[in-house]
Structure formats: C-alpha cells, structure tokens
Design a protein around this motif. Sequence first.
Motif, PDB file in Angstrom:
ATOM      1  N   UNK A  56       0.816  -1.219   0.000  1.00 24.49           N
ATOM      2  CA  UNK A  56       0.000   0.000   0.000  1.00 24.49           C
ATOM      3  C   UNK A  56       0.849   1.268   0.000  1.00 24.49           C
ATOM      4  N   UNK A  57       1.926   1.301   0.754  1.00 31.16           N
ATOM      5  CA  UNK A  57       2.773   2.504   0.771  1.00 31.16           C
ATOM      6  C   UNK A  57       3.396   2.747  -0.592  1.00 31.16           C
ATOM      7  N   UNK A  58       3.829   1.690  -1.242  1.00 32.06           N
ATOM      8  CA  UNK A  58       4.408   1.815  -2.577  1.00 32.06           C
ATOM      9  C   UNK A  58       3.356   2.315  -3.567  1.00 32.06           C
ATOM     10  N   UNK A  59       2.161   1.784  -3.494  1.00 29.32           N
ATOM     11  CA  UNK A  59       1.076   2.207  -4.389  1.00 29.32           C
ATOM     12  C   UNK A  59       0.768   3.696  -4.213  1.00 29.32           C
ATOM     13  N   UNK A  60       0.742   4.164  -2.980  1.00 32.09           N
ATOM     14  CA  UNK A  60       0.495   5.582  -2.716  1.00 32.09           C
ATOM     15  C   UNK A  60       1.624   6.446  -3.262  1.00 32.09           C
ATOM     16  N   UNK A  61       2.872   6.028  -3.043  1.00 31.81           N
ATOM     17  CA  UNK A  61       4.030   6.776  -3.543  1.00 31.81           C
ATOM     18  C   UNK A  61       4.031   6.868  -5.061  1.00 31.81           C
ATOM     19  N   UNK A  62       3.756   5.755  -5.729  1.00 33.44           N
ATOM     20  CA  UNK A  62       3.733   5.733  -7.192  1.00 33.44           C
ATOM     21  C   UNK A  62       2.625   6.642  -7.715  1.00 33.44           C
ATOM     22  N   UNK A  63       1.471   6.600  -7.090  1.00 31.40           N
ATOM     23  CA  UNK A  63       0.354   7.446  -7.520  1.00 31.40           C
ATOM     24  C   UNK A  63       0.732   8.920  -7.442  1.00 31.40           C
ATOM     25  N   UNK A  64       1.276   9.337  -6.312  1.00 34.19           N
ATOM     26  CA  UNK A  64       1.651  10.747  -6.131  1.00 34.19           C
ATOM     27  C   UNK A  64       2.731  11.140  -7.145  1.00 34.19           C
ATOM     28  N   UNK A  65       3.707  10.279  -7.369  1.00 37.03           N
ATOM     29  CA  UNK A  65       4.770  10.577  -8.323  1.00 37.03           C
ATOM     30  C   UNK A  65       4.232  10.716  -9.742  1.00 37.03           C
ATOM     31  N   UNK A  66       3.292   9.863 -10.130  1.00 35.56           N
ATOM     32  CA  UNK A  66       2.763   9.889 -11.490  1.00 35.56           C
ATOM     33  C   UNK A  66       1.700  10.960 -11.699  1.00 35.56           C
ATOM     34  N   UNK A  71      -2.632  13.979  -4.327  1.00 30.98           N
ATOM     35  CA  UNK A  71      -2.927  12.914  -3.380  1.00 30.98           C
ATOM     36  C   UNK A  71      -4.088  12.054  -3.872  1.00 30.98           C
ATOM     37  N   UNK A  72      -3.990  10.752  -3.693  1.00 26.19           N
ATOM     38  CA  UNK A  72      -5.045   9.843  -4.147  1.00 26.19           C
ATOM     39  C   UNK A  72      -6.142   9.661  -3.109  1.00 26.19           C
ATOM     40  N   UNK A  73      -7.165   8.987  -3.537  1.00 32.22           N
ATOM     41  CA  UNK A  73      -8.208   8.507  -2.632  1.00 32.22           C
ATOM     42  C   UNK A  73      -7.891   7.042  -2.373  1.00 32.22           C
ATOM     43  N   UNK A  74      -7.779   6.672  -1.109  1.00 33.76           N
ATOM     44  CA  UNK A  74      -7.500   5.286  -0.753  1.00 33.76           C
ATOM     45  C   UNK A  74      -8.730   4.723  -0.066  1.00 33.76           C
ATOM     46  N   UNK A  75      -9.260   3.642  -0.606  1.00 34.66           N
ATOM     47  CA  UNK A  75     -10.441   3.005  -0.031  1.00 34.66           C
ATOM     48  C   UNK A  75     -10.171   1.529   0.191  1.00 34.66           C
ATOM     49  N   UNK A  76     -10.879   0.953   1.124  1.00 36.40           N
ATOM     50  CA  UNK A  76     -10.824  -0.490   1.319  1.00 36.40           C
ATOM     51  C   UNK A  76     -11.574  -1.131   0.156  1.00 36.40           C
ATOM     52  N   UNK A 112      -7.081   5.419  -5.972  1.00 38.44           N
ATOM     53  CA  UNK A 112      -7.671   5.990  -7.189  1.00 38.44           C
ATOM     54  C   UNK A 112      -7.662   7.510  -7.140  1.00 38.44           C
ATOM     55  N   UNK A 113      -7.904   8.110  -8.307  1.00 41.23           N
ATOM     56  CA  UNK A 113      -7.968   9.569  -8.363  1.00 41.23           C
ATOM     57  C   UNK A 113      -9.398  10.071  -8.241  1.00 41.23           C
TER      58      UNK A 113
END
Length: 54
Positions: A10-20, A24-29, A52-53
Amino acid sequence: MNTYSCETHINHALDVFVAEQGKFPIMEVASKEEKLSTKCTYCEELAMYVVANE
C-alpha cells in the motif's frame, strides 16, 4: 487511474500514484467482491485497497 494493493504494497502504491499524478489519491478499502477476485498490482496477493484519483 485505479491501483489495487495488498497490505504489504500500500505505501508503494500511494508513492507511485503521487509521483505519477502529482496529487494525493483517494485510498479506499476494496469491496467484498474485489477482495475475492482482484490481485495486487505488485504481487499475487489479494487486493485489500484501491488507490484511485476519483
């Protein structure tokens, strides 16, 4: 952009999203259906989260 992530990535996914995306993304379960059938974008584990955005 939707990225599915397990607990480990999850941390990697958040970092990649912000970089690309540059924001900031929306993170949902993930929904119950998604948890049963969707794998993490980064490994073979079942997805626990959706990044997701919108």
